[in-house]
Design an enzyme around this catalytic site. Structure first.
Site, PDB file in Angstrom:
ATOM      1  N   GLU A  54      68.489 107.245  63.959  1.00  0.00           N
ATOM      2  CA  GLU A  54      67.793 107.634  62.734  1.00  0.00           C
ATOM      3  C   GLU A  54      66.872 108.797  63.040  1.00  0.00           C
ATOM      4  OE1 GLU A  54      67.756 106.961  59.353  1.00  0.00           O
ATOM      5  OE2 GLU A  54      66.261 108.548  59.498  1.00  0.00           O
ATOM      6  N   THR A  99      67.465 105.225  50.320  1.00  0.00           N
ATOM      7  CA  THR A  99      67.232 103.785  50.286  1.00  0.00           C
ATOM      8  C   THR A  99      65.816 103.404  49.888  1.00  0.00           C
ATOM      9  OG1 THR A  99      68.980 103.479  51.890  1.00  0.00           O
ATOM     10  CG2 THR A  99      67.338 101.723  51.767  1.00  0.00           C
ATOM     11  N   ILE A 151      68.729  98.719  41.403  1.00  0.00           N
ATOM     12  CA  ILE A 151      69.549  97.897  40.521  1.00  0.00           C
ATOM     13  C   ILE A 151      70.847  97.513  41.229  1.00  0.00           C
ATOM     14  CG2 ILE A 151      70.704  97.789  38.270  1.00  0.00           C
ATOM     15  CD1 ILE A 151      67.708  98.502  38.107  1.00  0.00           C
ATOM     16  N   HIS A 172      74.147  97.021  40.175  1.00  0.00           N
ATOM     17  CA  HIS A 172      74.906  97.281  38.957  1.00  0.00           C
ATOM     18  C   HIS A 172      76.052  96.295  38.813  1.00  0.00           C
ATOM     19  CE1 HIS A 172      72.927 101.028  37.904  1.00  0.00           C
ATOM     20  NE2 HIS A 172      72.950 101.359  39.185  1.00  0.00           N
ATOM     21  N   ARG A 186      69.739 111.903  45.204  1.00  0.00           N
ATOM     22  CA  ARG A 186      71.089 111.353  45.194  1.00  0.00           C
ATOM     23  C   ARG A 186      71.994 112.217  46.069  1.00  0.00           C
ATOM     24  NH1 ARG A 186      69.199 111.821  40.075  1.00  0.00           N
ATOM     25  NH2 ARG A 186      69.103 110.000  38.699  1.00  0.00           N
TER      26      ARG A 186
HETATM   27  C1  LIG Z   1      67.502 108.389  42.129  1.00  0.00           C
HETATM   28  C2  LIG Z   1      68.468 107.382  42.681  1.00  0.00           C
HETATM   29  C3  LIG Z   1      68.728 106.205  42.003  1.00  0.00           C
HETATM   30  C4  LIG Z   1      69.625 105.268  42.500  1.00  0.00           C
HETATM   31  N1  LIG Z   1      69.776 104.081  41.879  1.00  0.00           N
HETATM   32  C5  LIG Z   1      70.643 103.162  42.384  1.00  0.00           C
HETATM   33  C6  LIG Z   1      70.780 101.879  41.801  1.00  0.00           C
HETATM   34  O1  LIG Z   1      70.033 101.516  40.909  1.00  0.00           O
HETATM   35  N2  LIG Z   1      71.713 101.048  42.270  1.00  0.00           N
HETATM   36  C7  LIG Z   1      72.510 101.385  43.293  1.00  0.00           C
HETATM   37  O2  LIG Z   1      73.380 100.595  43.636  1.00  0.00           O
HETATM   38  N3  LIG Z   1      72.378 102.569  43.907  1.00  0.00           N
HETATM   39  C8  LIG Z   1      71.450 103.452  43.491  1.00  0.00           C
HETATM   40  N4  LIG Z   1      71.298 104.651  44.116  1.00  0.00           N
HETATM   41  C9  LIG Z   1      72.102 104.929  45.261  1.00  0.00           C
HETATM   42  C10 LIG Z   1      71.567 104.297  46.529  1.00  0.00           C
HETATM   43  O3  LIG Z   1      70.192 104.474  46.624  1.00  0.00           O
HETATM   44  C11 LIG Z   1      72.247 104.937  47.699  1.00  0.00           C
HETATM   45  O4  LIG Z   1      73.615 104.873  47.511  1.00  0.00           O
HETATM   46  C12 LIG Z   1      71.935 104.259  49.017  1.00  0.00           C
HETATM   47  O5  LIG Z   1      70.575 104.085  49.234  1.00  0.00           O
HETATM   48  C13 LIG Z   1      72.522 105.106  50.106  1.00  0.00           C
HETATM   49  O6  LIG Z   1      72.171 104.604  51.338  1.00  0.00           O
HETATM   50  P1  LIG Z   1      72.525 105.425  52.621  1.00  0.00           P
HETATM   51  O7  LIG Z   1      72.214 104.552  53.754  1.00  0.00           O
HETATM   52  O8  LIG Z   1      73.883 105.959  52.496  1.00  0.00           O
HETATM   53  O9  LIG Z   1      71.622 106.708  52.562  1.00  0.00           O
HETATM   54  P2  LIG Z   1      70.119 106.939  53.020  1.00  0.00           P
HETATM   55  O10 LIG Z   1      69.252 105.828  52.627  1.00  0.00           O
HETATM   56  O11 LIG Z   1      69.749 108.279  52.565  1.00  0.00           O
HETATM   57  O12 LIG Z   1      70.215 106.908  54.586  1.00  0.00           O
HETATM   58  C14 LIG Z   1      70.688 107.976  55.358  1.00  0.00           C
HETATM   59  C15 LIG Z   1      69.888 108.018  56.615  1.00  0.00           C
HETATM   60  O13 LIG Z   1      70.459 108.929  57.524  1.00  0.00           O
HETATM   61  C16 LIG Z   1      69.440 109.566  58.229  1.00  0.00           C
HETATM   62  N5  LIG Z   1      69.976 110.817  58.797  1.00  0.00           N
HETATM   63  C17 LIG Z   1      70.403 111.884  58.133  1.00  0.00           C
HETATM   64  N6  LIG Z   1      70.820 112.848  58.987  1.00  0.00           N
HETATM   65  C18 LIG Z   1      70.660 112.373  60.222  1.00  0.00           C
HETATM   66  C19 LIG Z   1      70.907 112.897  61.525  1.00  0.00           C
HETATM   67  N7  LIG Z   1      71.404 114.105  61.710  1.00  0.00           N
HETATM   68  N8  LIG Z   1      70.608 112.122  62.592  1.00  0.00           N
HETATM   69  C20 LIG Z   1      70.096 110.893  62.425  1.00  0.00           C
HETATM   70  N9  LIG Z   1      69.848 110.351  61.210  1.00  0.00           N
HETATM   71  C21 LIG Z   1      70.121 111.071  60.118  1.00  0.00           C
HETATM   72  C22 LIG Z   1      68.415 109.780  57.148  1.00  0.00           C
HETATM   73  O14 LIG Z   1      67.136 110.035  57.666  1.00  0.00           O
HETATM   74  C23 LIG Z   1      68.468 108.478  56.383  1.00  0.00           C
HETATM   75  O15 LIG Z   1      67.581 107.505  56.876  1.00  0.00           O
HETATM   76  C24 LIG Z   1      70.352 105.570  43.670  1.00  0.00           C
HETATM   77  C25 LIG Z   1      70.067 106.744  44.361  1.00  0.00           C
HETATM   78  C26 LIG Z   1      69.114 107.618  43.905  1.00  0.00           C
HETATM   79  C27 LIG Z   1      68.765 108.820  44.723  1.00  0.00           C
END
Ligand SMILES: Cc1cc2nc3c(=O)[nH]c(=O)nc-3n(C[C@H](O)[C@H](O)[C@H](O)COP(=O)(O)OP(=O)(O)OC[C@H]3O[C@@H](n4cnc5c(N)ncnc54)[C@H](O)[C@@H]3O)c2cc1C
Lengths: 475, 412
Positions: free
Chosen positions: A31, A41, A47, A49, A310
């Site tokens: 991370e 996250t 939500i 969904h 997003r």
């Molecule tokens: C405004 C908004 C509203 C949403 N509402 C909903 C909802 O109501 N319901 C739902 O189901 N989903 C919702 N989503 C979607 C949901 O939040 C995401 O799909 C989910 O959190 C994605 O998780 P993730 O782990 O893929 O991404 P992230 O949480 O972004 O995690 C990615 C991680 O990778 C790390 N990273 C990036 N590059 C590197 C690198 N080079 N080296 C090491 N680490 C790195 C980042 O620091 C981060 O911690 C919403 C999203 C947004 C933005």
């Protein structure tokens, strides 16, 4: 040498790490930030969904419906707050009603159960504060709310209990394929792994390029929110969406699992993947928009505002594939990524097996985790027993949320360990109440400094240069 | 059963306890969440406390110490590190601490003296990034004065409340550079003497009718954009100005902490955010009293002590079963006068009514009417929101009165 390295400790990377940790594998989660759950996250609508939004036949639709079915058990096993409050998409005219009909059909095709169109009278029975102009609604009994960072933290904690490792402040900047394995480098560190899973959220396209895959890109779309005081948390009980139109999905109004009221998000495309600032325009419009779907949202009860980004992918769907050997993309995980996370983890493990990773179940993997809120959820007698054994549970540090010193110490000593103020906030809710840390942050700084044995001046809000103290005062 | 449970061991709670004790109530307990008596005074190490009460200038801790010593000398029971979680309508107080766990006290009477908290940044809706380096002035005060740490080096302060003004001086003395104090209103909400001694003496600019519109910096704060505001308090685009700084202190008002009060069911005023009380500081729930900053925000601690004495005496009479109530005179205001405390008079005796105005006015009269009849008129050269005014009504003035209206009349 690790068997699998997962890049990105968000809810997706975290759920995948948890799933893989049930098998005999050496796993590491990388991370770039100072703590887990720092990307999408930590700032989303929270939500789960029901699954009527996504296009029939898409990966999004399939994983959303499956994820939402898996979520109650996952939340229970991990001790994460989850409330099946049901959701309601409200409409204001005949055209909306038609849209709702087609949403219902789509949902049914996706396998969502129990969808029902309600008229105004029926809505009023379940939501007396619904907006004056609302004429109809699509009710989804399986809609739910959850705490997204709690889910990520707990999943990663569970994975670590099974031996998975976590390295924060490790930003992958280069990946080299040595044939038998990969080398992943940051500015100053490197590790090697046989398999890579790319869960880097908004930066997942950048990681893909490092292994030579430039078939997609991910661009950021801003979503701003207002969080209102707990006093407002019971204005409504369901999550209220507005009927999607040409103007987008619109502003939702929802209670949170912690009893606040959430309004948002906006949808504005941006170029800058690091820009999470809020805007003046947003503050000016958000309440008016929210009040169309829900009456009596008070004006001066905001306790905080925030912005999430997003990960909008260029294909329109989740991108989960293996473009090169021993490597998997889990990219463009925009909404409903949180809802889908348990199913994404399941799907990714299947994909990993299909590209050659052998999965042998551990004899007794740990699948459950004690809730981070075990103290506050205890009965009075249990609480008193715990205070007798450990007096720090009798000392309240955060007055607004009633968080005790014992709970903060638990969080500091537990996987994944927080080392900054926001890390404590996400795990315990200390500093998250109506005074936003005004009273308790000096105490939290003190506890962190004492427990981690680092000076005050080195304590940060969220890593990097986000220091909270400049220097000691003249004695 | 305990005769009197006092919630909060700041100046209000302590004065109330002493006053109740001196009025014959010995079975008292003070519940305080901090590890010492004194409340917010513990971190106010500057001078200026006690001018009215003791006719000398004390620091906050000195002022608190006098009362704490008296509480100890009288042998009044105090439970420190004890947080009240809930109060029920039948006056059961539920609290927790490390020694006793979660416990309950049945009270005959309760005095609420929980104080207030600062308005937090979230409530201000400032656009921009979310870096570190943004504190309420009181948090900064605690860090500097109690913990011994300076939060930052280049400071902008939003809001000219007294804590903000005092912190401007304090941070300057600690070697920080305070670049500006921005105040949304065309006048300061702090005491005149603090503007003089904390800003002017150090050449710190006070920018009236200015606000902070945007925060910059992704990790630590790197600067703020400030702007002049128009009559409707809307920022004027052309006046945007960037000030580099690593710290923003917020001193944008205090809010009485009445979460517990809501649990009891006492009526709250939407103007003061405190309880509606009578001349004894008794709330709409009989036997429950309120005083100090939890009732309404005071500018001087001396007034807090005075008010708490009234509440302590009132509670003692209630416990002893003395009931002299025989009236119900509601007090209304004209808007220029924002509020009065008390808001209702239930006994025809000499009563001092405290009030606050909504703006700075010169050459005015505070007029008190019983319908159309002028009961009393008090001339003032100047009134300001920062300074509380007191109007004494005698028992004889209240004869035959059914309701009172307080009106601010400007001289032509
Ligand atoms: C405004 C908004 C509203 C949403 N509402 C909903 C909802 O109501 N319901 C739902 O189901 N989903 C919702 N989503 C979607 C949901 O939040 C995401 O799909 C989910 O959190 C994605 O998780 P993730 O782990 O893929 O991404 P992230 O949480 O972004 O995690 C990615 C991680 O990778 C790390 N990273 C990036 N590059 C590197 C690198 N080079 N080296 C090491 N680490 C790195 C980042 O620091 C981060 O911690 C919403 C999203 C947004 C933005």
């Amino acid at each position: 040498m690790y068997d699998v390295v997962i890049i990105g400790a968000g809810v997706v990377g975290g759920m995948i790490a948890r799933e893989l940790s049930f098998y005999n594998l050496k796993i590491c989660l990388l991370e770039k930030e100072n703590d887990v759950a720092m990307g999408a996250t930590k700032a989303n609508s929270a939500i789960v969904h029901a699954g009527f939004d996504a296009k029939v036949g898409s990966l999004k639709a399939k994983l959303n419906v499956r994820g939402s079915q898996m979520m109650p058990q996952v939340a229970k096993d991990l001790g994460v707050k989850y409330i099946n409050n049901g959701s309601l998409v409200v409409g204001f005219n005949e055209e909306d009603e038609k849209t709702l009909e087609s949403l219902k059909e789509r949902g049914e095709a996706n396998g969502v159960e129990g969808l029902k169109i309600l008229n105004r009278e029926e809505i009023l029975k379940i939501e007396p504060n619904i907006g004056k102009g609302v004429t109809c609604g699509l009710y989804a009994p399986s809609g739910a709310i959850i705490c997204p960072y709690d889910l990520a933290v707990s999943a990663i904690g569970n994975a670590m209990d099974n031996g998975a490792e976590l390295r924060c402040n490790f930003e992958v900047t280069q990946i080299k394929d040595l044939g038998s394995h990969y080398i992943l480098r940051s500015q100053d560190k490197e590790i090697s792994a046989r398999y890579i899973v790319n869960c880097a959220g908004i930066y997942s396209d950048k990681i893909a390029k490092m292994v030579g895959d430039d078939t997609f890109c991910v661009h950021p779309r801003r979503g701003e929110y207002l969080l209102l005081d707990k006093e407002c948390g019971d204005i409504i009980s369901h999550t209220i969406f507005v009927t999607p139109s040409k103007m987008g999905k619109g502003i939702l109004v929802s209670p949170t699992v912690d009893g606040n009221l959430l309004l948002g998000p906006t949808a504005v495309d941006t170029e800058d993947k690091g820009d999470k600032s809020t805007t003046v325009e947003f503050f000016e419009s958000i309440l008016d928009i929210g009040r169309k779907s829900v009456d009596s949202i008070p004006a001066n009860k905001t306790i905080t505002s925030f912005c999430g980004l997003r990960s909008v992918g260029s294909t329109g769907d989740f991108i989960i594939n293996s473009p090169v050997k021993r490597y998997v993309n889990v990219a463009a995980i925009e909404s409903p990524g949180l809802s889908s996370a348990p199913a994404i983890a399941e799907y990714t493990c299947q994909l990993l097996t299909s590209i050659g990773l052998s999965l042998v179940k551990k004899e007794n993997p740990i699948t459950k985790r004690k809730s981070m809120h075990h103290f506050r959820e205890a009965t009075l007698e249990e609480k008193n027993q715990m205070i007798r054994e450990n007096p720090s549970y009798g000392k309240i540090i955060c007055r607004c949320e009633g968080v005790t010193e014992g709970e903060i110490l638990d969080a500091i000593r537990r996987n994944p360990r927080p080392t900054d103020l926001d890390g404590i906030k996400r795990r315990t809710r200390a500093q998250m109440g109506r005074c936003q840390g005004g009273f308790c942050s000096p105490y939290v700084i003190e506890l962190l400094s004492r427990e981690l044995n680092i000076p005050y001046e080195k304590i940060t809000k969220f890593g990097g240069e986000s220091y909270v103290i400049a220097k000691e005062t003249k004695k | 059963m305990t005769d009197l449970v006092i919630i909060g061991g700041g100046p209000a709670g302590m004065s109330a306890a002493i006053s109740a004790y001196e009025n014959g109530i010995k079975d008292i307990v003070i519940l305080e969440r901090d590890d010492e008596l004194g409340g917010i005074l513990r971190q106010c190490i500057h001078n200026g406390f006690g001018l009215h009460k003791f006719k000398e200038e004390l620091t906050g801790p000195e002022y608190a110490h006098r009362y704490a010593k008296k509480v100890r000398d009288l042998g009044i029971n105090v439970k420190l590190n004890t947080m009240v979680l809930d109060i029920t309508k039948d006056k059961r107080v539920i609290a927790t601490n490390s020694q006793e766990g979660v416990f309950e006290i049945q009270a005959r009477a309760i005095i609420l003296a929980m104080g207030c908290r600062e308005r937090a940044k979230g409530a201000l809706n400032i656009a921009g990034s979310r870096p570190s380096g943004i504190y309420s002035a009181g948090t900064a005060q605690k860090l500097v004065n109690v913990k011994g740490y300076l939060p930052g080096k280049e400071i902008v302060i939003l809001g000219s409340g007294d804590i903000g003004l005092i912190m401007a001086r304090r941070m300057t003395l600690e070697g920080a550079c305070v670049k500006a104090v921005c105040e949304l209103m065309p006048y300061s909400s702090g005491l005149a003497r603090n503007i003089e001694q904390c800003l002017n003496d150090f050449n710190i600019p006070l920018r009236l009718s200015h606000t902070v519109v945007e925060l910059h910096g992704r990790e630590r704060l790197e600067g703020v954009t400030i702007a002049r505001v128009d009559e409707n308090r809307r920022p004027i685009k052309e006046s945007y100005e960037f000030i580099p700084c690593d710290t923003l202190l917020l001193s944008c008002g205090l809010i009485p902490e009445n979460e517990l009060t809501k649990g009891i069911g006492a009526e709250l005023s939407s103007v003061t955010n405190g309880s509606v009380v009578d001349q004894n500081r008794e709330t709409t729930v009989s036997g429950v009293f309120s005083c100090g900053n939890v009732l309404h925000v005071h500018d001087l601690v001396d007034y807090v002590s005075e008010e708490a004495e009234i509440a302590g005496k009132g509670a003692s009479e209630y416990i002893k079963g003395i009931n002299k109530k025989g009236a119900s005179i509601g007090i209304t205001v004209d808007g220029k006068i924002r509020y009065t405390v008390p808001q209702i008079i239930t006994e025809k005796k000499d009563v001092t009514v405290y009030l606050r105005v909504n703006n700075v006015y010169k050459n005015v009269k505070i007029n008190v009417y019983d319908k159309d009849r002028l009961v009393l008129s008090k001339k003032k050269l100047k009134v300001a929101p920062a300074e509380m005014e007191a109007v004494k009504l005698s028992a004889s003035m209240l004869e035959g009165v059914e309701s009172l209206k307080f009106v601010l009349e400007e001289e032509k």
